[in-house]
Motif scaffolding. Sequence first.
Motif, PDB file in Angstrom:
ATOM      1  N   MET A 202       0.831  -1.068   0.020  1.00  0.00           N
ATOM      2  CA  MET A 202       0.192   0.067  -0.030  1.00  0.00           C
ATOM      3  C   MET A 202       0.867   1.316  -0.046  1.00  0.00           C
ATOM      4  N   ILE A 203       0.903   2.119  -0.955  1.00  0.00           N
ATOM      5  CA  ILE A 203       1.725   3.102  -1.271  1.00  0.00           C
ATOM      6  C   ILE A 203       0.760   4.400  -0.278  1.00  0.00           C
ATOM      7  N   ALA A 204       1.392   4.909   0.626  1.00  0.00           N
ATOM      8  CA  ALA A 204       0.665   6.033   1.430  1.00  0.00           C
ATOM      9  C   ALA A 204       1.665   7.056   1.649  1.00  0.00           C
ATOM     10  N   ASP A 226       3.076 -13.303  -6.722  1.00  0.00           N
ATOM     11  CA  ASP A 226       1.709 -13.116  -5.929  1.00  0.00           C
ATOM     12  C   ASP A 226       1.417 -11.899  -5.422  1.00  0.00           C
ATOM     13  N   GLY A 227       2.149 -10.985  -5.691  1.00  0.00           N
ATOM     14  CA  GLY A 227       2.115  -9.559  -4.970  1.00  0.00           C
ATOM     15  C   GLY A 227       1.239  -8.671  -5.658  1.00  0.00           C
ATOM     16  N   TYR A 228       0.628  -7.920  -4.898  1.00  0.00           N
ATOM     17  CA  TYR A 228      -0.128  -6.504  -5.603  1.00  0.00           C
ATOM     18  C   TYR A 228       0.298  -5.395  -5.050  1.00  0.00           C
ATOM     19  N   ILE A 229       0.044  -4.164  -5.734  1.00  0.00           N
ATOM     20  CA  ILE A 229       0.256  -2.996  -5.220  1.00  0.00           C
ATOM     21  C   ILE A 229      -0.761  -1.981  -5.459  1.00  0.00           C
ATOM     22  N   VAL A 230      -1.008  -1.245  -4.542  1.00  0.00           N
ATOM     23  CA  VAL A 230      -2.024  -0.349  -4.446  1.00  0.00           C
ATOM     24  C   VAL A 230      -1.556   1.033  -4.144  1.00  0.00           C
ATOM     25  N   ASN A 231      -1.908   2.016  -4.950  1.00  0.00           N
ATOM     26  CA  ASN A 231      -1.455   3.399  -4.863  1.00  0.00           C
ATOM     27  C   ASN A 231      -2.355   4.532  -4.663  1.00  0.00           C
TER      28      ASN A 231
END
Length: 318
Positions: A202-204, A226-231
């Motif tokens: 999670m990019i915060a 298997d990884g996800y990214i959220v920005n």
Amino acid sequence: MPEKVLIYSRFPKAMVLRIGQRYDLMDAAGKPPNEMFAADQLAGVRAMITAGGTPLGADAMDSMPALQAIVCYGTGYDGIDLAAAASRKIAVANSPAANASSVSDIAMMLMLAVTRRLLPADDYVRSGNWSAAKPSPLMKSQPGNAGRRIGVYGMGEIGRRIAARAAAFEMDVAYYSRSKHDVPYRYLPSLEALVQWCSVLMIAVRAGADTQHAIDAGMLRKLGPDGYIVNISRGSVIDQQALVAALADKTIAGAGLDVYEKEPHPPDALTAFPNVVLTPHIGGHTVESHTAMQDCVMANLDAFFAGKRLPYPVTLMA
């Protein structure tokens, strides 16, 4: 007579309506102020309102020789040349935490949508493939979120709220930021360590020179297939070309994005992936958030024109 305030960025009229009831607004509609107003009009401007991501450099400040206050509508201020403002003794203020709850809600929405494949599922129903019992590889079982490792990059007000929401979903939460905080989550000593540990990043974090393309091709490889990214922060934090490449070759599993390197974001390679969920920078776009941001803007302006200390100042980091 109400004080004059320049509106530097382009804002929908509804967003500045309340402010306009208190101040005489000079709306530049997102164009260079010297193209919209005569030099003698700008000469008297003492305060301005801007969106934090809008570039605002020394030249623009110099076109308003009486300028003493730059007030950001929102939490960000990455577009402002803070050194130029400081050298001209121009105070900069923002709206800290005003939209933190709504932005963290969007972060969780994007995370849930991409990890549980909401968009392919929605299409599966709308297309008639479900009722026709047509098999879809996108509808196979996915890992659930209980116990999933959530890495939060940045532990400001938004990061804290994301972490709290993730913990409520029974997720294992860790974070990395420039300093360790008094929070009930695991602190990892580097961004690299956080990326290697987590399954959803999670990019915060605030945008700035130190976070520009902090998530590059190498970091995406560490996040893994298997990884996800959220920005929900700023598009500049992720190398968008590297992200497209990582999605194309399945280096990572998917992404949820509310922000982009260039906004508004046009349809391109990024928009073609079924494992990417996209929203148009609406993290802070709720009635409550706008009211809170407007309250902060007016509190800053009221204090400035009353000759008092700004309640929400932005200071240069040492």
